[in-house]
Design an enzyme around this catalytic site. Structure first.
Site, PDB file in Angstrom:
ATOM      1  N   ASN A 134       0.966  -1.022   0.197  1.00 21.28           N
ATOM      2  CA  ASN A 134       0.071   0.129  -0.016  1.00 21.28           C
ATOM      3  C   ASN A 134       0.934   1.316  -0.056  1.00 21.28           C
ATOM      4  O   ASN A 134       1.495   1.700   1.158  1.00 21.28           O
ATOM      5  CB  ASN A 134      -0.892  -0.051   1.252  1.00 21.28           C
ATOM      6  CG  ASN A 134      -1.770   1.048   1.272  1.00 21.28           C
ATOM      7  OD1 ASN A 134      -1.877   1.828   0.570  1.00 21.28           O
ATOM      8  ND2 ASN A 134      -2.849   1.195   2.344  1.00 21.28           N
ATOM      9  N   ARG A 170      -2.268  -2.268  -3.526  1.00 20.69           N
ATOM     10  CA  ARG A 170      -3.626  -1.484  -3.537  1.00 20.69           C
ATOM     11  C   ARG A 170      -3.572  -0.251  -4.239  1.00 20.69           C
ATOM     12  O   ARG A 170      -2.604   0.530  -4.240  1.00 20.69           O
ATOM     13  CB  ARG A 170      -3.647  -1.273  -1.763  1.00 20.69           C
ATOM     14  CG  ARG A 170      -5.084  -0.414  -1.794  1.00 20.69           C
ATOM     15  CD  ARG A 170      -4.841   0.171  -0.283  1.00 20.69           C
ATOM     16  NE  ARG A 170      -6.064   0.981  -0.276  1.00 20.69           N
ATOM     17  CZ  ARG A 170      -6.455   2.073   0.632  1.00 20.69           C
ATOM     18  NH1 ARG A 170      -5.454   2.776   1.020  1.00 20.69           N
ATOM     19  NH2 ARG A 170      -7.526   2.444   0.764  1.00 20.69           N
ATOM     20  N   HIS A 172     -12.630   1.493   0.309  1.00 21.92           N
ATOM     21  CA  HIS A 172     -12.484   0.484   1.152  1.00 21.92           C
ATOM     22  C   HIS A 172     -13.146  -0.994   0.730  1.00 21.92           C
ATOM     23  O   HIS A 172     -13.566  -1.884   1.573  1.00 21.92           O
ATOM     24  CB  HIS A 172     -13.323   0.646   2.584  1.00 21.92           C
ATOM     25  CG  HIS A 172     -12.915   1.882   3.148  1.00 21.92           C
ATOM     26  ND1 HIS A 172     -13.825   2.842   3.578  1.00 21.92           N
ATOM     27  CD2 HIS A 172     -11.392   2.452   3.328  1.00 21.92           C
ATOM     28  CE1 HIS A 172     -12.938   3.797   4.206  1.00 21.92           C
ATOM     29  NE2 HIS A 172     -11.796   3.744   4.178  1.00 21.92           N
ATOM     30  N   ASN A 182      -9.927   5.916  10.402  1.00 27.61           N
ATOM     31  CA  ASN A 182      -9.744   7.289  10.125  1.00 27.61           C
ATOM     32  C   ASN A 182     -10.542   7.529   9.088  1.00 27.61           C
ATOM     33  O   ASN A 182     -11.383   8.926   8.964  1.00 27.61           O
ATOM     34  CB  ASN A 182      -8.160   7.537  10.107  1.00 27.61           C
ATOM     35  CG  ASN A 182      -7.885   9.016  10.476  1.00 27.61           C
ATOM     36  OD1 ASN A 182      -8.662   9.685  11.267  1.00 27.61           O
ATOM     37  ND2 ASN A 182      -6.971   9.763   9.670  1.00 27.61           N
ATOM     38  N   ARG A 224     -12.774  14.274   8.040  1.00 32.42           N
ATOM     39  CA  ARG A 224     -13.733  14.729   6.909  1.00 32.42           C
ATOM     40  C   ARG A 224     -15.135  14.760   7.696  1.00 32.42           C
ATOM     41  O   ARG A 224     -15.712  13.958   8.537  1.00 32.42           O
ATOM     42  CB  ARG A 224     -13.826  13.469   6.045  1.00 32.42           C
ATOM     43  CG  ARG A 224     -12.418  13.331   5.171  1.00 32.42           C
ATOM     44  CD  ARG A 224     -12.671  12.194   4.094  1.00 32.42           C
ATOM     45  NE  ARG A 224     -11.299  11.991   3.603  1.00 32.42           N
ATOM     46  CZ  ARG A 224     -11.035  10.542   3.455  1.00 32.42           C
ATOM     47  NH1 ARG A 224     -11.642   9.512   4.423  1.00 32.42           N
ATOM     48  NH2 ARG A 224      -9.896  10.261   3.085  1.00 32.42           N
ATOM     49  N   GLU A 265      -7.080  -6.753   4.675  1.00 37.65           N
ATOM     50  CA  GLU A 265      -6.895  -6.295   3.236  1.00 37.65           C
ATOM     51  C   GLU A 265      -5.847  -6.886   2.511  1.00 37.65           C
ATOM     52  O   GLU A 265      -5.853  -7.214   1.267  1.00 37.65           O
ATOM     53  CB  GLU A 265      -6.712  -4.543   2.929  1.00 37.65           C
ATOM     54  CG  GLU A 265      -8.047  -4.051   3.535  1.00 37.65           C
ATOM     55  CD  GLU A 265      -8.152  -2.418   3.847  1.00 37.65           C
ATOM     56  OE1 GLU A 265      -7.383  -2.225   4.904  1.00 37.65           O
ATOM     57  OE2 GLU A 265      -8.157  -1.556   3.010  1.00 37.65           O
TER      58      GLU A 265
HETATM   59  P1  AMP Z   1      -7.401   2.918  10.923  1.00 34.81           P
HETATM   60  O1  AMP Z   1      -7.455   4.181  10.022  1.00 34.81           O
HETATM   61  O2  AMP Z   1      -8.187   1.861  10.782  1.00 34.81           O
HETATM   62  O3  AMP Z   1      -6.157   2.655  11.302  1.00 34.81           O
HETATM   63  O4  AMP Z   1      -8.006   3.502  12.411  1.00 34.81           O
HETATM   64  C1  AMP Z   1      -7.654   4.648  13.175  1.00 34.81           C
HETATM   65  C2  AMP Z   1      -8.934   5.000  14.165  1.00 34.81           C
HETATM   66  O5  AMP Z   1      -8.812   4.017  15.045  1.00 34.81           O
HETATM   67  C3  AMP Z   1      -7.913   6.249  14.930  1.00 34.81           C
HETATM   68  O6  AMP Z   1      -9.105   7.172  15.286  1.00 34.81           O
HETATM   69  C4  AMP Z   1      -7.788   5.645  16.136  1.00 34.81           C
HETATM   70  O7  AMP Z   1      -7.983   6.191  17.397  1.00 34.81           O
HETATM   71  C5  AMP Z   1      -8.466   4.298  16.290  1.00 34.81           C
HETATM   72  N1  AMP Z   1      -8.058   3.110  17.328  1.00 34.81           N
HETATM   73  C6  AMP Z   1      -7.028   2.519  16.755  1.00 34.81           C
HETATM   74  N2  AMP Z   1      -6.736   1.597  18.126  1.00 34.81           N
HETATM   75  C7  AMP Z   1      -7.458   1.910  19.045  1.00 34.81           C
HETATM   76  C8  AMP Z   1      -7.487   1.302  20.320  1.00 34.81           C
HETATM   77  N3  AMP Z   1      -6.901   0.598  20.822  1.00 34.81           N
HETATM   78  N4  AMP Z   1      -8.902   1.986  21.065  1.00 34.81           N
HETATM   79  C9  AMP Z   1      -9.390   2.972  20.581  1.00 34.81           C
HETATM   80  N5  AMP Z   1      -9.162   3.394  19.415  1.00 34.81           N
HETATM   81  C10 AMP Z   1      -8.473   2.850  18.444  1.00 34.81           C
END
Ligand code: AMP
Length: 396
Positions: A8, A89, A178, A209, A239, A382
């Site tokens: 990626n 990706r 996604h 995110n 966003r 993924e």
């Molecule tokens: P991603 O884009 O899938 O990596 O997700 C990122 C989001 O997941 C961020 O807002 C992080 O705060 C949340 N996140 C990741 N790990 C944790 C955790 N252990 N507890 C709470 N939120 C988490």
């Protein structure tokens, strides 16, 4: 046995995972960050170890060279010939790519042409692809598109009610994102239901995110919340998600900004960050909520409300729903957000099992036995989907 690299590539980073197929086990993984800056960061995980170094990575090409060299040096690979395919990706495949594709000059030119629809992502993917082509000239490279899974949407789901010529002339329609995650999670959820995917109606909530919701009927995406760009849909880390488009010209006038400057704020300074005023990271916003901060609590409530709007609409669209699946950083880890969402669905007979829900990143059912719709946490993967597609496409 084949060793497949899943990649990626972003504008200043390369995330990688080396998988042993068909066992689908991870041999090594990591990320090269800060490419093009004075010092880079190279994180490598293998054999239960995590190593971090700070090499200078002027371009992606040096990053790929260093990665491959390190895999040999550490004895992770005996020879680069062990890598039989690389999967990349790619965020935007438009209507042109209806499946993952072997990368040749024509495919590369098409991915480049589609950068209009993904100006931040597709050019970065191309840089990553070219770096691997140079380093591994005899190895098959496959593009796996985020949009392909959503190409099964019907026109009534993907069309906007804008002048039809916008679609004909510029490709203005909903493409979604996604897709690889929605496909993996929906397939896995069907397995957890003990059913053939063909016989299931599943709503996947990919809450990271970036975040999107997808209605998966009979194993196919029939609608999704992201649109022409990832700005549409539910509020995310930075966003805004859906809003009255007139807000763009209204704020442009008030703050003396151009339309694209306002859209930039909607992409980069809205959502969790803009609403809470604290952070785009759900952990910080949770902390604020626990301290009694009104805006932090409101941030989660607005997002949960909007997610439920989609779930309710997809329930009707699919004529029911067997299961709701939560995935990605927030979907897998935010206990209070899953509860916030599922408690709003009691009218549909959803019954949360609070104890089962009290976990992070574990694949499991989180509703009670008598819940009318089941809910699951399904950690996404993924990379496995990319590796599977490399094998499928190269075997064609
Ligand atoms: P991603 O884009 O899938 O990596 O997700 C990122 C989001 O997941 C961020 O807002 C992080 O705060 C949340 N996140 C990741 N790990 C944790 C955790 N252990 N507890 C709470 N939120 C988490």
């Amino acid at each position: 046995m084949a060793k497949i690299m899943a990649i990626n590539a972003g504008s200043s980073s390369i995330k990688f995972q080396l998988l042993d197929m068909p066992a689908e086990t991870v041999i090594a993984s990591g990320v090269m960050e800060r490419i093009g800056l004075a010092t880079g960061i190279f994180t490598l995980k293998f054999d239960g170890k995590k190593e971090e170094t700070n090499p200078v990575l002027p371009t992606h090409a040096e990053g790929v060279e260093l990665l491959l060299h390190t895999l040999i040096e550490k004895g992770i690979l005996k020879s680069l010939d062990e890598i039989t395919g690389v999967g990349h990706r790619v965020v935007q495949g438009g209507e042109y790519f209806q499946d993952s594709a072997l990368i040749d000059d024509e495919a590369l030119a098409k991915i480049d042409k589609l950068k209009d629809l993904a100006p931040l992502h597709n050019p970065a993917h191309i840089i990553g692809i070219k770096a691997f082509q140079k380093a591994l000239p005899n190895v098959a490279q496959v593009a796996v598109f985020d949009t392909v899974f959503h190409q099964t949407m019907s026109p009534e789901c993907y069309m906007y009610a804008t002048p039809y010529e916008w679609y004909e002339n510029y490709g203005v329609r909903k493409y979604g994102a996604h897709g690889t995650s929605h496909q993996y999670v929906s397939q896995r959820t069907a397995e957890l239901l003990g059913k053939d995917a063909k016989d299931t109606k599943i709503i996947v909530c990919h809450l990271g995110n970036g975040a999107s919701i997808c209605a998966v009927k009979g194993g196919k995406s029939i609608d999704t919340s992201m649109g022409l760009t990832p700005l549409e849909g539910i509020p995310m880390g930075t966003r805004s998600g859906n809003l009255d488009p007139t807000i763009v010209s209204f704020i442009a006038e008030k703050e003396n900004l151009s339309a694209s400057q306002v859209v930039n704020i909607l992409n980069k300074k809205s959502g969790y960050l803009g609403m809470s005023g604290r952070s785009n990271d759900a952990r910080d916003v949770t902390l604020g909520m626990d301290e009694g901060d009104y805006r932090c609590k409101l941030t989660f409530d607005v997002q949960a409300k909007r997610i439920v709007d989609y779930i309710a609409s997809y329930y009707v669209l699919m004529g029911g729903c067997d299961a709701i699946a939560f995935t990605a950083g927030m979907g897998e880890n935010l206990i209070h957000l899953r509860k916030n969402i599922l408690d709003r669905l009691t009218v549909l007979g959803v019954k949360l099992d609070e104890e089962a829900n009290n976990v992070r990143a574990v694949e499991r059912e989180i509703t009670t036995k008598d819940s009318a719709i089941k809910a699951f946490i399904v950690p996404t993967n993924e990379e496995v989907m990319i590796a599977r597609d490399v094998i499928r496409i190269t075997n064609k």
